[in-house]
Write an enzyme that holds these catalytic residues in place. Structure first.
Site, PDB file in Angstrom:
ATOM      1  N   GLY A   1       3.149  39.903  21.113  1.00  0.00           N
ATOM      2  CA  GLY A   1       4.338  39.527  21.437  1.00  0.00           C
ATOM      3  C   GLY A   1       4.623  39.503  23.031  1.00  0.00           C
ATOM      4  O   GLY A   1       3.837  39.062  23.889  1.00  0.00           O
TER       5      GLY A   1
ATOM      6  N   GLY B   1       4.645  41.985  25.328  1.00  0.00           N
ATOM      7  CA  GLY B   1       3.793  42.746  26.225  1.00  0.00           C
ATOM      8  C   GLY B   1       2.239  41.819  26.430  1.00  0.00           C
ATOM      9  O   GLY B   1       1.914  41.868  27.712  1.00  0.00           O
TER      10      GLY B   1
ATOM     11  N   GLY C   1       2.843  48.464  24.908  1.00  0.00           N
ATOM     12  CA  GLY C   1       3.138  47.450  24.034  1.00  0.00           C
ATOM     13  C   GLY C   1       2.333  46.008  24.065  1.00  0.00           C
ATOM     14  O   GLY C   1       3.044  45.222  24.077  1.00  0.00           O
ATOM     15  N   ALA C   2       0.929  46.057  24.735  1.00  0.00           N
ATOM     16  CA  ALA C   2       0.538  45.016  25.137  1.00  0.00           C
ATOM     17  C   ALA C   2      -0.213  44.262  24.267  1.00  0.00           C
ATOM     18  O   ALA C   2      -1.080  43.213  24.793  1.00  0.00           O
ATOM     19  CB  ALA C   2      -0.252  45.241  26.727  1.00  0.00           C
ATOM     20  N   ASN C   3      -0.525  44.415  23.223  1.00  0.00           N
ATOM     21  CA  ASN C   3      -1.323  43.849  22.220  1.00  0.00           C
ATOM     22  C   ASN C   3      -0.727  42.568  21.515  1.00  0.00           C
ATOM     23  O   ASN C   3      -1.348  41.696  20.949  1.00  0.00           O
ATOM     24  CB  ASN C   3      -1.824  44.789  20.903  1.00  0.00           C
ATOM     25  CG  ASN C   3      -0.855  45.377  20.196  1.00  0.00           C
ATOM     26  OD1 ASN C   3       0.211  46.300  20.419  1.00  0.00           O
ATOM     27  ND2 ASN C   3      -0.526  44.821  18.988  1.00  0.00           N
TER      28      ASN C   3
ATOM     29  N   TYR D   1      18.511  51.961  17.196  1.00  0.00           N
ATOM     30  CA  TYR D   1      18.007  51.040  18.267  1.00  0.00           C
ATOM     31  C   TYR D   1      18.942  50.943  19.424  1.00  0.00           C
ATOM     32  O   TYR D   1      18.313  51.102  20.538  1.00  0.00           O
ATOM     33  CB  TYR D   1      17.757  49.800  17.499  1.00  0.00           C
ATOM     34  CG  TYR D   1      16.883  48.780  18.414  1.00  0.00           C
ATOM     35  CD1 TYR D   1      15.655  48.971  18.782  1.00  0.00           C
ATOM     36  CD2 TYR D   1      17.646  47.542  19.017  1.00  0.00           C
ATOM     37  CE1 TYR D   1      15.059  47.832  19.722  1.00  0.00           C
ATOM     38  CE2 TYR D   1      16.988  46.669  19.577  1.00  0.00           C
ATOM     39  CZ  TYR D   1      15.675  46.976  20.028  1.00  0.00           C
ATOM     40  OH  TYR D   1      15.293  46.090  21.166  1.00  0.00           O
TER      41      TYR D   1
END
Length: 291
Positions: A19, A21, A15-17, A168
């Protein structure tokens, strides 16, 4: 080079693209770490690499594209990581999402459970041999702080009406069950695993109608408190990733640089083993750790 790493440190962040990450990946790149970025969208991932390179001057950045709801994509991505990296010293399971309505993954699993729990479970186990061979190594699972429990008889939401925050919360509770059971299995391996609650921060989790939107609206009603940035939240994750004093600490749940209480169910060793066994079944029992 990291102070306690003999070879160039290599990290993988999901999830590094954007926020949290992206903030984690940027901070690691600034330490001259080789960073692999796991993203769902190639174009956004390439833009993130451009941004991180410009901010840090680090060219040792690597893109891996996978939809973490799809186990076949996770397997292909893990294979690409193993082919690209000769070492892996840090795995940050950061990616997560929330879904306003029940939807199913390509494997027929409710998507919050697929992305938030089964994806890190499967990816970690697929990369576990590489992590062990690179020891000392660390695994950091990014969790949340919702006092809930898993309904083991209906993990796929087939019997109950689906509720976004409940779905969630249950899926993220899986991160704690996974952390505690994995820590037990990794004793003596040179690989540690801990879970961290990064706090409420500005992100695009679940979109404006998703979990992040819920939290932001709640905070606004409570008086409009300032919401921390992703960069500030990343400090909690980086503490687990970097702190020398945590070199041998494993199986703990952290908040801001200190341990915090876990929900009661996550402290039940039998429940931890039960979810592990279910997760093995749901991921076809391939590439999982023994023990």
């Amino acid at each position: 080079m990291h102070p306690y790493q003999a070879t160039k440190r290599t990290a993988l962040v999901t999830g590094a693209n954007s926020g949290l990450g992206k903030a984690i990946a940027t901070a690691l790149a600034a330490e001259n770490t080789r960073v692999g970025l796991v993203v769902r969208d190639r174009e956004r991932g390439e833009k993130a690499i451009e941004d991180i390179r410009a901010a840090t001057g680090n060219d040792d950045l690597h893109l891996f594209v996978a939809d973490l709801a799809d186990q076949s994509a996770i397997r292909a991505m893990a294979q690409a990581v193993q082919q690209r990296f000769e070492h892996l010293h840090l795995l940050v399971n950061n990616a997560g999402s929330a879904f306003p309505e029940r939807r199913l993954s390509p494997q027929g699993i409710e998507c919050a459970m697929a992305v938030n729990h089964l994806a890190p479970f499967l990816l970690t186990n697929l990369l576990l041999d590489l992590l062990k061979a690179s020891a000392p190594a660390r695994i950091v699972n990014v969790g949340t702080r919702i006092d809930t429990s898993l309904d083991f008889d209906d993990l796929n939401w087939e019997r109950r009406p689906y509720r976004m925050m409940r779905g969630y919360g249950q899926s993220k509770l899986g991160n704690l069950h996974f952390t505690f059971e994995l820590a037990r299995r990794l004793q003596g391996s040179g690989v540690t695993v801990n879970c961290v609650f990064p706090g409420v921060f500005k992100s695009n989790l679940g979109g404006t109608d998703g979990a992040q939107g819920f939290f932001l609206k709640l905070f606004a009603r409570l008086g409009g408190w300032a919401i921390p940035s992703a960069q500030r939240a990343a400090r909690r994750v980086l503490y687990l990733a970097n702190a020398p004093e945590l070199a041998e600490v494993s199986g703990q749940y952290f908040g801001d640089r200190r341990t915090i209480p876990a929900p009661a169910q996550a402290l039940d060793a039998d429940a931890n083993r039960r979810l592990w066994q279910i997760s093995e079944t749901l991921t076809a029992e391939q590439g999982t750790a023994g023990g």
